[in-house]
Design a protein around this motif. Structure first.
Motif, PDB file in Angstrom:
ATOM      1  N   ARG A   1       0.836  -1.203   0.000  1.00 47.37           N
ATOM      2  CA  ARG A   1       0.000   0.000   0.000  1.00 47.37           C
ATOM      3  C   ARG A   1       0.873   1.256   0.000  1.00 47.37           C
ATOM      4  NH1 ARG A   1      -5.725  -1.144  -0.073  1.00 47.37           N
ATOM      5  NH2 ARG A   1      -6.019   0.812   1.032  1.00 47.37           N
ATOM      6  N   LEU A   2       0.240   2.393  -0.202  1.00 49.23           N
ATOM      7  CA  LEU A   2       0.955   3.651  -0.229  1.00 49.23           C
ATOM      8  C   LEU A   2       1.666   3.917   1.097  1.00 49.23           C
ATOM      9  CD1 LEU A   2      -1.595   6.007  -2.034  1.00 49.23           C
ATOM     10  CD2 LEU A   2       0.665   5.352  -2.876  1.00 49.23           C
ATOM     11  N   ALA A   3       2.824   4.539   1.001  1.00 46.16           N
ATOM     12  CA  ALA A   3       3.589   4.880   2.194  1.00 46.16           C
ATOM     13  C   ALA A   3       2.998   6.116   2.867  1.00 46.16           C
ATOM     14  CB  ALA A   3       5.050   5.155   1.821  1.00 46.16           C
ATOM     15  N   ARG A   4       3.385   6.316   4.137  1.00 47.45           N
ATOM     16  CA  ARG A   4       3.034   7.568   4.801  1.00 47.45           C
ATOM     17  C   ARG A   4       3.754   8.717   4.086  1.00 47.45           C
ATOM     18  NH1 ARG A   4      -1.113   7.553   8.381  1.00 47.45           N
ATOM     19  NH2 ARG A   4      -0.134   9.322   9.452  1.00 47.45           N
ATOM     20  N   PRO A   5       3.110   9.866   3.938  1.00 48.34           N
ATOM     21  CA  PRO A   5       3.699  10.940   3.117  1.00 48.34           C
ATOM     22  C   PRO A   5       5.000  11.503   3.678  1.00 48.34           C
ATOM     23  CG  PRO A   5       1.742  11.703   4.296  1.00 48.34           C
ATOM     24  CD  PRO A   5       1.779  10.220   4.458  1.00 48.34           C
ATOM     25  N   THR A   6       5.240  11.352   4.972  1.00 50.21           N
ATOM     26  CA  THR A   6       6.472  11.893   5.564  1.00 50.21           C
ATOM     27  C   THR A   6       7.572  10.848   5.690  1.00 50.21           C
ATOM     28  OG1 THR A   6       5.590  11.432   7.791  1.00 50.21           O
ATOM     29  CG2 THR A   6       5.210  13.638   6.872  1.00 50.21           C
ATOM     30  N   SER A   7       7.342   9.654   5.182  1.00 50.56           N
ATOM     31  CA  SER A   7       8.308   8.567   5.346  1.00 50.56           C
ATOM     32  C   SER A   7       9.468   8.721   4.376  1.00 50.56           C
ATOM     33  CB  SER A   7       7.631   7.217   5.116  1.00 50.56           C
ATOM     34  OG  SER A   7       7.218   7.089   3.761  1.00 50.56           O
TER      35      SER A   7
ATOM     36  N   LYS B   1      11.820   9.517  -1.214  1.00 44.67           N
ATOM     37  CA  LYS B   1      12.788   9.069  -2.199  1.00 44.67           C
ATOM     38  C   LYS B   1      12.158   8.470  -3.460  1.00 44.67           C
ATOM     39  CE  LYS B   1      16.725   8.247   0.853  1.00 44.67           C
ATOM     40  NZ  LYS B   1      17.789   7.286   1.256  1.00 44.67           N
ATOM     41  N   ARG B   2      10.944   7.934  -3.346  1.00 44.87           N
ATOM     42  CA  ARG B   2      10.381   7.167  -4.455  1.00 44.87           C
ATOM     43  C   ARG B   2       9.139   7.787  -5.088  1.00 44.87           C
ATOM     44  NH1 ARG B   2      12.054   1.622  -4.488  1.00 44.87           N
ATOM     45  NH2 ARG B   2      13.591   1.186  -2.862  1.00 44.87           N
ATOM     46  N   TYR B   3       8.490   8.723  -4.423  1.00 48.85           N
ATOM     47  CA  TYR B   3       7.230   9.243  -4.942  1.00 48.85           C
ATOM     48  C   TYR B   3       7.432  10.593  -5.621  1.00 48.85           C
ATOM     49  CZ  TYR B   3       4.653   5.731  -2.195  1.00 48.85           C
ATOM     50  OH  TYR B   3       4.164   4.565  -1.674  1.00 48.85           O
ATOM     51  N   ASP B   4       6.716  10.764  -6.749  1.00 45.59           N
ATOM     52  CA  ASP B   4       6.673  12.088  -7.354  1.00 45.59           C
ATOM     53  C   ASP B   4       5.600  12.914  -6.651  1.00 45.59           C
ATOM     54  OD1 ASP B   4       4.261  11.074  -8.270  1.00 45.59           O
ATOM     55  OD2 ASP B   4       4.971  10.764 -10.324  1.00 45.59           O
ATOM     56  N   ALA B   5       5.415  14.152  -7.086  1.00 47.74           N
ATOM     57  CA  ALA B   5       4.483  15.050  -6.409  1.00 47.74           C
ATOM     58  C   ALA B   5       3.060  14.504  -6.426  1.00 47.74           C
ATOM     59  CB  ALA B   5       4.534  16.437  -7.060  1.00 47.74           C
ATOM     60  N   ALA B   6       2.633  13.918  -7.540  1.00 47.51           N
ATOM     61  CA  ALA B   6       1.267  13.413  -7.647  1.00 47.51           C
ATOM     62  C   ALA B   6       1.032  12.254  -6.695  1.00 47.51           C
ATOM     63  CB  ALA B   6       0.988  12.989  -9.093  1.00 47.51           C
ATOM     64  N   ARG B   7       1.987  11.317  -6.648  1.00 43.15           N
ATOM     65  CA  ARG B   7       1.808  10.165  -5.773  1.00 43.15           C
ATOM     66  C   ARG B   7       1.923  10.566  -4.304  1.00 43.15           C
ATOM     67  NH1 ARG B   7       4.382   4.139  -6.723  1.00 43.15           N
ATOM     68  NH2 ARG B   7       2.607   3.032  -5.814  1.00 43.15           N
ATOM     69  N   ARG B   8       2.779  11.553  -4.013  1.00 36.95           N
ATOM     70  CA  ARG B   8       2.893  12.028  -2.640  1.00 36.95           C
ATOM     71  C   ARG B   8       1.587  12.688  -2.206  1.00 36.95           C
ATOM     72  NH1 ARG B   8       7.170  14.950  -3.252  1.00 36.95           N
ATOM     73  NH2 ARG B   8       8.566  13.146  -3.135  1.00 36.95           N
ATOM     74  N   ALA B   9       0.930  13.373  -3.127  1.00 37.62           N
ATOM     75  CA  ALA B   9      -0.361  13.978  -2.809  1.00 37.62           C
ATOM     76  C   ALA B   9      -1.401  12.899  -2.525  1.00 37.62           C
ATOM     77  CB  ALA B   9      -0.820  14.873  -3.962  1.00 37.62           C
ATOM     78  N   ARG B  10      -1.387  11.809  -3.309  1.00 40.09           N
ATOM     79  CA  ARG B  10      -2.291  10.695  -3.035  1.00 40.09           C
ATOM     80  C   ARG B  10      -2.013  10.094  -1.675  1.00 40.09           C
ATOM     81  NH1 ARG B  10      -1.368   6.350  -7.210  1.00 40.09           N
ATOM     82  NH2 ARG B  10      -2.755   5.234  -5.774  1.00 40.09           N
TER      83      ARG B  10
ATOM     84  N   GLN C   1      -0.725  11.610   0.883  1.00 38.54           N
ATOM     85  CA  GLN C   1      -1.160  12.558   1.906  1.00 38.54           C
ATOM     86  C   GLN C   1      -2.671  12.483   2.105  1.00 38.54           C
ATOM     87  OE1 GLN C   1       0.973  14.913   3.758  1.00 38.54           O
ATOM     88  NE2 GLN C   1      -0.906  14.642   4.945  1.00 38.54           N
ATOM     89  N   ALA C   2      -3.405  12.414   0.992  1.00 37.46           N
ATOM     90  CA  ALA C   2      -4.865  12.335   1.081  1.00 37.46           C
ATOM     91  C   ALA C   2      -5.298  11.055   1.785  1.00 37.46           C
ATOM     92  CB  ALA C   2      -5.478  12.412  -0.314  1.00 37.46           C
ATOM     93  N   ARG C   3      -4.626   9.955   1.472  1.00 40.83           N
ATOM     94  CA  ARG C   3      -4.971   8.688   2.115  1.00 40.83           C
ATOM     95  C   ARG C   3      -4.646   8.731   3.605  1.00 40.83           C
ATOM     96  NH1 ARG C   3      -6.339   3.661   1.054  1.00 40.83           N
ATOM     97  NH2 ARG C   3      -5.582   1.994   2.410  1.00 40.83           N
ATOM     98  N   ALA C   4      -3.480   9.293   3.938  1.00 44.04           N
ATOM     99  CA  ALA C   4      -3.083   9.366   5.344  1.00 44.04           C
ATOM    100  C   ALA C   4      -4.038  10.261   6.128  1.00 44.04           C
ATOM    101  CB  ALA C   4      -1.653   9.882   5.456  1.00 44.04           C
ATOM    102  N   ASP C   5      -4.466  11.383   5.523  1.00 42.47           N
ATOM    103  CA  ASP C   5      -5.403  12.275   6.206  1.00 42.47           C
ATOM    104  C   ASP C   5      -6.725  11.574   6.479  1.00 42.47           C
ATOM    105  OD1 ASP C   5      -3.522  14.272   6.139  1.00 42.47           O
ATOM    106  OD2 ASP C   5      -4.368  15.292   4.376  1.00 42.47           O
ATOM    107  N   GLY C   6      -7.183  10.780   5.509  1.00 38.66           N
ATOM    108  CA  GLY C   6      -8.431  10.053   5.700  1.00 38.66           C
ATOM    109  C   GLY C   6      -8.330   9.011   6.804  1.00 38.66           C
ATOM    110  N   LEU C   7      -7.233   8.253   6.799  1.00 44.73           N
ATOM    111  CA  LEU C   7      -7.049   7.233   7.830  1.00 44.73           C
ATOM    112  C   LEU C   7      -6.890   7.865   9.213  1.00 44.73           C
ATOM    113  CD1 LEU C   7      -4.624   4.743   6.011  1.00 44.73           C
ATOM    114  CD2 LEU C   7      -7.015   4.338   6.633  1.00 44.73           C
ATOM    115  N   ASP C   8      -6.146   8.964   9.279  1.00 44.94           N
ATOM    116  CA  ASP C   8      -5.945   9.620  10.568  1.00 44.94           C
ATOM    117  C   ASP C   8      -7.244  10.190  11.108  1.00 44.94           C
ATOM    118  OD1 ASP C   8      -3.293   8.983  10.432  1.00 44.94           O
ATOM    119  OD2 ASP C   8      -2.624  10.965   9.764  1.00 44.94           O
ATOM    120  N   ALA C   9      -8.080  10.708  10.201  1.00 42.70           N
ATOM    121  CA  ALA C   9      -9.358  11.261  10.642  1.00 42.70           C
ATOM    122  C   ALA C   9     -10.272  10.176  11.210  1.00 42.70           C
ATOM    123  CB  ALA C   9     -10.046  11.982   9.479  1.00 42.70           C
TER     124      ALA C   9
END
Length: 241
Positions: A174-180, A185-194, A196-204
């Motif tokens: 699955r997607l990594a945490r955005p701050t990991s 090292k491996r994500y471009d801006a678009a994937r990092r945004a995805r 972040q959105a996933r992490a925000d949803g899970l954290d909420a």
């Protein structure tokens, strides 16, 4: 008790005692105070390093003979627990013990306890004959998945995955945490945004449960994360371009 069981118990008891004492020091209650010598705060990772090194040498010297093997096991458990309780401080080279970043130490301790517990329960694919060796590939896949989860910043998933392998396998893909480190090292801006959105949803939805448990074990953070130390510019030497 076997030496390994003694190591596990001493690791757990030392962690619980250390967290209890540090929380008492922070609250200003009880007889304990910060260990300060000559204006230098001596963190408990320092005696932990001394204990771990001395006990490692002792364990090699005694060649498994008891009761010295038992003594070495207890000292290794206690020393390594003191070190890992300040893992975040060592990693950042800053005193982040009571900051949110400092709770990384608790996650590392939990992961270590999970792995030690699995070994204590008999997970040792390299022991025995060819029947045990048959599970080595599966064990390597499992350990690899756990390491990927840690690299992706999914420490809670790694702790659960140590006991439930499918959890680690799913977390690893699955997607990594955005701050990991994995994301940086491996994500471009678009994937990092995805991510972040996933992490925000899970954290909420679930984040307050994890934060509540972390605060219960480690103590609620009372200091902000310190700013990152900027990298020093390389020194220019005469004759260099």
């Amino acid at each position: 008790m076997t030496p390994f069981a003694l190591l596990f118990v001493s690791f757990l008891v030392t962690f619980v005692a250390t967290r209890a004492i540090t929380r008492m020091i922070r609250a200003g209650v009880g007889p304990f105070r910060n260990n300060v010598s000559g204006g230098v705060h001596i963190h408990h990772a320092v005696p932990g390093i001394v204990l771990t090194l001395a006990s490692a040498y002792l364990s090699v010297a005694v060649g498994g003979r008891r009761p010295w093997a038992d003594v070495a096991a207890v000292l290794i458990g206690s020393g390594s627990s003191l070190i890992l309780d300040e893992f975040a401080l060592i990693l950042h080279l800053q005193d982040v013990y009571w900051s949110p970043e400092g709770q990384l130490s608790v996650r590392i301790v939990a992961l270590t306890l999970s792995v030690l517990g699995l070994v204590l329960l008999g997970l040792n694919p390299l022991a025995g004959g060819t029947g045990h060796l048959a599970v080595v590939p599966a064990a390597l896949v499992h350990v690899g998945a756990l390491l990927i989860c840690v690299r992706k910043g999914k420490y809670s998933t790694a702790v659960l995955g140590a006991f439930l392998p499918p959890v680690a396998w799913i977390g690893a893909v699955r997607l990594a945490r955005p701050t990991s480190a994995w994301s940086r090292k491996r994500y471009d801006a678009a994937r990092r945004a995805r991510a972040q959105a996933r992490a925000d949803g899970l954290d909420a939805r679930f984040g307050h449960w994890g934060l509540g448990l972390a605060d219960l074990v480690a103590g609620r953070p009372s200091a902000p994360n310190p700013p990152a130390t900027p990298s020093a510019a390389p020194e220019h030497r005469p004759g260099e371009g």
